[in-house]
Scaffold this motif. Structure first.
Motif, PDB file in Angstrom:
ATOM      1  N   LEU A 169      46.534  17.954  73.487  1.00 57.95           N
ATOM      2  CA  LEU A 169      45.505  17.051  72.824  1.00 57.95           C
ATOM      3  C   LEU A 169      43.901  18.088  72.723  1.00 57.95           C
ATOM      4  CD1 LEU A 169      45.441  13.561  74.887  1.00 57.95           C
ATOM      5  CD2 LEU A 169      47.151  14.611  72.657  1.00 57.95           C
ATOM      6  N   GLU A 170      43.764  19.057  73.594  1.00 52.51           N
ATOM      7  CA  GLU A 170      43.282  19.953  73.301  1.00 52.51           C
ATOM      8  C   GLU A 170      43.061  20.481  71.757  1.00 52.51           C
ATOM      9  OE1 GLU A 170      41.435  21.029  78.125  1.00 52.51           O
ATOM     10  OE2 GLU A 170      42.506  22.059  76.878  1.00 52.51           O
ATOM     11  N   VAL A 171      44.746  20.902  72.007  1.00 47.21           N
ATOM     12  CA  VAL A 171      44.431  21.963  70.615  1.00 47.21           C
ATOM     13  C   VAL A 171      44.864  20.638  68.842  1.00 47.21           C
ATOM     14  CG1 VAL A 171      46.479  22.821  69.507  1.00 47.21           C
ATOM     15  CG2 VAL A 171      46.263  23.850  71.735  1.00 47.21           C
TER      16      VAL A 171
ATOM     17  N   GLY B 284      40.794  19.784  64.327  1.00 48.81           N
ATOM     18  CA  GLY B 284      40.121  18.722  63.813  1.00 48.81           C
ATOM     19  C   GLY B 284      40.395  17.392  63.925  1.00 48.81           C
ATOM     20  N   ALA B 285      41.239  17.635  65.292  1.00 50.93           N
ATOM     21  CA  ALA B 285      42.277  15.711  64.962  1.00 50.93           C
ATOM     22  C   ALA B 285      41.265  15.170  66.231  1.00 50.93           C
ATOM     23  CB  ALA B 285      43.429  15.518  65.519  1.00 50.93           C
ATOM     24  N   ALA B 286      40.469  13.816  65.335  1.00 56.49           N
ATOM     25  CA  ALA B 286      40.005  11.987  66.388  1.00 56.49           C
ATOM     26  C   ALA B 286      41.126  11.720  66.712  1.00 56.49           C
ATOM     27  CB  ALA B 286      40.042  11.714  65.246  1.00 56.49           C
ATOM     28  N   ILE B 287      41.469  11.546  68.418  1.00 53.67           N
ATOM     29  CA  ILE B 287      42.610  10.925  68.757  1.00 53.67           C
ATOM     30  C   ILE B 287      41.931   9.874  69.898  1.00 53.67           C
ATOM     31  CG2 ILE B 287      43.928  11.593  70.291  1.00 53.67           C
ATOM     32  CD1 ILE B 287      43.414  15.011  70.326  1.00 53.67           C
ATOM     33  N   ILE B 288      43.075   9.334  69.045  1.00 53.80           N
ATOM     34  CA  ILE B 288      42.530   7.587  70.702  1.00 53.80           C
ATOM     35  C   ILE B 288      44.040   7.098  70.236  1.00 53.80           C
ATOM     36  CG2 ILE B 288      43.186   6.617  67.974  1.00 53.80           C
ATOM     37  CD1 ILE B 288      41.203   5.370  70.995  1.00 53.80           C
ATOM     38  N   GLY B 289      44.260   7.082  72.198  1.00 55.72           N
ATOM     39  CA  GLY B 289      45.594   7.220  71.577  1.00 55.72           C
ATOM     40  C   GLY B 289      45.988   7.032  73.916  1.00 55.72           C
ATOM     41  N   THR B 290      46.784   6.353  74.040  1.00 60.19           N
ATOM     42  CA  THR B 290      46.845   5.653  75.984  1.00 60.19           C
ATOM     43  C   THR B 290      48.224   6.761  76.146  1.00 60.19           C
ATOM     44  OG1 THR B 290      47.275   3.582  76.718  1.00 60.19           O
ATOM     45  CG2 THR B 290      48.602   3.240  75.102  1.00 60.19           C
TER      46      THR B 290
ATOM     47  N   GLY C  23      35.413  14.157  75.652  1.00 57.23           N
ATOM     48  CA  GLY C  23      35.178  13.315  74.135  1.00 57.23           C
ATOM     49  C   GLY C  23      36.812  13.083  73.578  1.00 57.23           C
ATOM     50  N   ILE C  24      37.204  13.540  74.260  1.00 60.17           N
ATOM     51  CA  ILE C  24      38.868  13.073  73.864  1.00 60.17           C
ATOM     52  C   ILE C  24      39.661  11.632  74.054  1.00 60.17           C
ATOM     53  CG2 ILE C  24      41.596  13.403  74.061  1.00 60.17           C
ATOM     54  CD1 ILE C  24      40.930  16.653  74.301  1.00 60.17           C
ATOM     55  N   GLY C  25      39.497  10.554  72.987  1.00 58.54           N
ATOM     56  CA  GLY C  25      39.401   9.245  73.479  1.00 58.54           C
ATOM     57  C   GLY C  25      41.136   8.806  73.854  1.00 58.54           C
ATOM     58  N   VAL C  26      41.259   9.246  74.852  1.00 58.21           N
ATOM     59  CA  VAL C  26      42.742   8.261  75.344  1.00 58.21           C
ATOM     60  C   VAL C  26      42.148   7.552  76.831  1.00 58.21           C
ATOM     61  CG1 VAL C  26      43.784  10.338  75.372  1.00 58.21           C
ATOM     62  CG2 VAL C  26      42.272  10.348  77.518  1.00 58.21           C
ATOM     63  N   PHE C  27      43.206   6.710  77.514  1.00 50.06           N
ATOM     64  CA  PHE C  27      42.647   5.915  77.841  1.00 50.06           C
ATOM     65  C   PHE C  27      44.201   5.068  78.455  1.00 50.06           C
ATOM     66  CE2 PHE C  27      42.576   4.168  73.641  1.00 50.06           C
ATOM     67  CZ  PHE C  27      43.413   3.515  73.775  1.00 50.06           C
ATOM     68  N   GLY C  28      44.074   3.866  79.745  1.00 50.18           N
ATOM     69  CA  GLY C  28      44.839   3.769  80.779  1.00 50.18           C
ATOM     70  C   GLY C  28      44.933   3.960  81.520  1.00 50.18           C
TER      71      GLY C  28
ATOM     72  N   PHE D  85      55.528  20.905  72.904  1.00 55.14           N
ATOM     73  CA  PHE D  85      54.373  21.052  72.180  1.00 55.14           C
ATOM     74  C   PHE D  85      54.064  21.456  71.044  1.00 55.14           C
ATOM     75  CE2 PHE D  85      53.059  18.193  76.464  1.00 55.14           C
ATOM     76  CZ  PHE D  85      54.147  17.578  76.182  1.00 55.14           C
ATOM     77  N   MET D  86      54.515  22.874  71.078  1.00 56.03           N
ATOM     78  CA  MET D  86      54.004  23.728  70.167  1.00 56.03           C
ATOM     79  C   MET D  86      55.433  22.900  68.837  1.00 56.03           C
ATOM     80  SD  MET D  86      52.883  26.176  69.903  1.00 56.03           S
ATOM     81  CE  MET D  86      53.681  27.334  68.680  1.00 56.03           C
ATOM     82  N   LEU D  87      56.099  22.492  69.481  1.00 48.62           N
ATOM     83  CA  LEU D  87      57.264  21.255  68.811  1.00 48.62           C
ATOM     84  C   LEU D  87      56.178  20.226  67.283  1.00 48.62           C
ATOM     85  CD1 LEU D  87      61.006  21.426  69.873  1.00 48.62           C
ATOM     86  CD2 LEU D  87      60.230  22.557  68.047  1.00 48.62           C
ATOM     87  N   GLN D  88      55.962  19.569  68.704  1.00 50.83           N
ATOM     88  CA  GLN D  88      54.554  18.102  68.664  1.00 50.83           C
ATOM     89  C   GLN D  88      53.673  18.472  67.468  1.00 50.83           C
ATOM     90  OE1 GLN D  88      55.667  15.436  68.608  1.00 50.83           O
ATOM     91  NE2 GLN D  88      55.785  15.035  70.576  1.00 50.83           N
ATOM     92  N   ALA D  89      52.855  19.714  67.605  1.00 50.06           N
ATOM     93  CA  ALA D  89      51.613  20.531  67.016  1.00 50.06           C
ATOM     94  C   ALA D  89      52.295  20.967  65.445  1.00 50.06           C
ATOM     95  CB  ALA D  89      50.686  21.268  67.648  1.00 50.06           C
ATOM     96  N   LEU D  90      53.035  21.935  65.176  1.00 54.38           N
ATOM     97  CA  LEU D  90      53.806  22.653  64.092  1.00 54.38           C
ATOM     98  C   LEU D  90      53.877  21.438  63.410  1.00 54.38           C
ATOM     99  CD1 LEU D  90      55.124  25.964  65.656  1.00 54.38           C
ATOM    100  CD2 LEU D  90      52.810  25.453  63.851  1.00 54.38           C
ATOM    101  N   SER D  91      54.912  20.397  64.130  1.00 60.00           N
ATOM    102  CA  SER D  91      55.419  19.534  63.409  1.00 60.00           C
ATOM    103  C   SER D  91      54.321  18.071  62.286  1.00 60.00           C
ATOM    104  CB  SER D  91      56.384  18.418  63.584  1.00 60.00           C
ATOM    105  OG  SER D  91      57.353  19.189  63.907  1.00 60.00           O
ATOM    106  N   LEU D  92      53.546  18.097  63.262  1.00 60.80           N
ATOM    107  CA  LEU D  92      52.057  17.332  62.405  1.00 60.80           C
ATOM    108  C   LEU D  92      51.254  18.698  61.898  1.00 60.80           C
ATOM    109  CD1 LEU D  92      50.466  15.962  65.961  1.00 60.80           C
ATOM    110  CD2 LEU D  92      51.853  14.102  64.050  1.00 60.80           C
ATOM    111  N   GLU D  93      51.560  18.823  62.006  1.00 60.92           N
ATOM    112  CA  GLU D  93      50.816  20.187  60.473  1.00 60.92           C
ATOM    113  C   GLU D  93      51.149  20.515  59.595  1.00 60.92           C
ATOM    114  OE1 GLU D  93      49.375  24.264  60.440  1.00 60.92           O
ATOM    115  OE2 GLU D  93      51.030  24.138  61.389  1.00 60.92           O
TER     116      GLU D  93
END
Length: 402
Positions: A61-63, A68-74, A92-97, A354-362
Motif C-alpha cells: 500500500l505504501e508503494v 499517486g493512488a488514493a487508497i480506501i480499504g479494509t 494517511g492511508i485510508g484503511v480500517f477494520g 505484491f510485485m504481481l499486484q502492483a505491476l498488474s494494476l499499472e
C-alpha cells in the motif's frame, strides 16, 4: 499526515517497527517504490482494497500510495492486524477494520469501501467485484486485480459476463503458484500448525485435502518434518501426481478414520463434510488453509455437536453426538493468519506476489503496446511479460543467477 490518538500511539509504534522489518527485506518492491514515485502511474486514481492487512500488505500500500493512488480499504474477516491498521492510518492511508470484527462488521467495512466509489479494485475473494456488480456500478471501474483461487472461481462462475472491466487474477500466475502457493503456503501452514497447537509433526498422520499448488506445498513441508501424509483428491490427474510423489492417495471416507489432522486446501465449499468428520478418530484436528471459511462444513458440524469449549481463542473443542470430539482451528477460517503473532506467507514470496499486484494494476492503467491498449474485460491471467520481468528480478535478488 493524520493525527494519531495518543491512546493508539503504542499500537502505531508497534506497527511501525513490524512494517520497517518487512520493508527492509522486500527488495523488489523497494525498486518499484522508486519507479512509481517518479512515474506516478496512479495519480488521480482511487483504489478500493480488500486484502489481509498485515505488515507485508502495508508495504504494498505504501508503494501504491507513493505512485499517486488514493487508497480506501479494509481487511479480510478474522485476519486484520490492528497495529498495522493503526500505523497505516497514521501515514494517511485510508484503511480500517479490526481483528475482532464480526462477519457483519466485515460486510459493513466492504460496503464502506464501495461507498467511497473507487475506480480500481485490489480484491481478495472477489468480494468487492461482487459488491460493485450488485450495486450496478461495474461500468465505473477501470479494472483491478484478484488475488485468490476462490476469487478467480467467483469471477469465472457466478460473476461471469457481469464484470465489464479487466480483473487480472494473480493466482493464475506461475510465479504465484510456485513461490507463494506451494512454498510459502506450505511453509506457513506447517509453522502455524506448530505454533497454534504445539503438537509434534514427526510420526503424526495428516490428510491434505486437495493437491493443487497449495496442497502440494503443505504435503511437501509436512513430510519434510517427518509427518505421515495422505492426500484426498477427486481430480484423477492430480491424484496420480500425488501418488507418483509418494503420498498415500485414497478417498476421504477411507482416510477419515486414519488421519489425526485434516487440512483443507481447495478453495471449494464443503470439501470436508460433517459425515466425514463423524467418522474420524477421537480428537482429530480440523484446519483450513483456503481463503473462505467454507471448506470445512461448520454448519453441518454444528448440527452434530452437543457442546463446545473454547480452549485458547484459536482452538475450539467440539463434542459430537457419537461420543467423540474434534478440535476446530480458527473456527474454520484460514489458519496461517490466525492465533497469536501470525506471520502468514514468507516475506520473499509476498515480494513476488505484491510485485504481481502492483505491476498488474499499472498495466490496467497504462495499457501496453504502441496504442496503449488496456487488457480486455473479465478475469484473465497476469501478462507473460510481467511474470518474466519479476522472475528475472527475483533470481537477481536471490543471487541464484550467479
Amino acid at each position: 499526515m493524520t493525527q494519531v490518538n495518543p491512546a493508539n500511539a503504542e499500537l502505531v509504534e508497534r506497527g511501525r517497527g513490524r512494517v520497517a522489518w518487512i520493508r527492509s527485506r522486500m527488495a523488489m518492491l523497494a525498486t518499484l517504490r522508486e519507479e512509481f514515485r517518479a512515474n506516478r502511474p496512479f495519480a488521480g486514481r482511487r483504489i478500493g482494497m480488500s486484502l489481509h492487512i498485515e505488515p507485508k500488505t502495508a508495504v504494498l500500500l505504501e508503494v501504491l500510495a507513493g505512485g499517486g493512488a488514493a487508497i480506501i480499504g479494509t481487511g479480510n474477516h478474522g485476519s486484520t492486524q490492528d497495529d498495522v491498521v493503526a500505523f497505516l492510518q497514521s501515514q494517511g492511508i485510508g484503511v480500517f477494520g479490526r481483528r475482532a470484527d464480526t462477519l457483519a462488521d466485515h460486510h459493513a467495512n466492504l460496503a464502506r469501501v464501495l461507498d467511497a466509489q473507487p475506480d480500481m479494485l485490489l480484491d481478495n475473494g472477489a468480494d468487492l467485484a461482487a459488491g460493485i456488480v450488485e450495486r450496478g456500478r461495474a461500468a465505473s471501474i477501470l479494472g483491478g486485480t484478484e488475488e485468490t483461487t476462490s476469487g478467480g472461481d467467483r469471477l469465472r462462475g457466478e460473476l461471469a459476463g457481469k464484470v465489464p472491466f479487466p480483473s487480472i487474477v494473480i493466482n493464475d500466475s506461475p510465479l504465484k503458484a510456485i513461490g507463494e502457493n506451494k512454498h510459502a503456503v506450505g511453509q506457513s501452514v506447517v509453522e502455524s500448525f506448530m505454533r497454534i497447537t504445539n503438537l509434534m509433526i514427526p510420526g503424526r498422520r495428516f490428510c491434505v485435502i486437495g493437491y493443487g499448488w497449495c496442497g502440494r506445498g503443505i504435503a511437501q513441508y509436512l513430510r519434510a518434518l517427518g509427518g505421515r501424509v495422505a492426500v484426498a483428491e477427486i481430480d484423477e490427474i492430480k491424484a496420480l501426481e500425488a501418488a507418483l510423489d509418494g503420498y498415500r492417495v485414497a478417498p476421504l471416507a477411507e482416510l477419515a478414520p486414519w488421519a489425526q489432522v485434516f487440512i483443507t486446501a481447495t478453495g471449494r465449499a464443503g470439501v470436508l463434510p460433517a459425515e466425514a468428520i463423524t467418522a474420524m478418530a477421537d480428537g482429530a484436528v480440523l484446519a483450513n488453509s483456503g481463503h473462505f471459511p467454507w471448506e470445512i462444513d461448520t454448519e453441518g458440524l454444528a448440527a452434530v455437536t452437543t457442546s463446545t469449549t473454547d480452549l485458547d481463542g484459536t482452538l475450539r473443542r467440539l463434542d459430537l453426538t457419537n461420543g467423540k470430539h474434534v478440535i476446530l482451528v480458527a473456527e474454520g477460517r484460514m489458519f496461517n493468519l490466525a492465533g497469536s503473532e501470525p506471520k502468514g506467507n514468507s516475506i520473499e514470496s509476498m515480494d513476488i506476489g505484491f510485485m504481481l499486484q502492483a505491476l498488474s494494476l499499472e498495466r490496467v492503467v497504462k495499457g501496453e503496446g504502441a496504442a496503449g491498449e488496456r487488457p480486455a474485460a473479465g478475469a484473465q491471467p497476469v501478462p507473460d511479460d510481467i511474470n518474466r520481468r519479476i522472475a528475472r528480478l527475483m533470481m537477481a535478488t536471490m543471487g541464484a543467477a550467479r
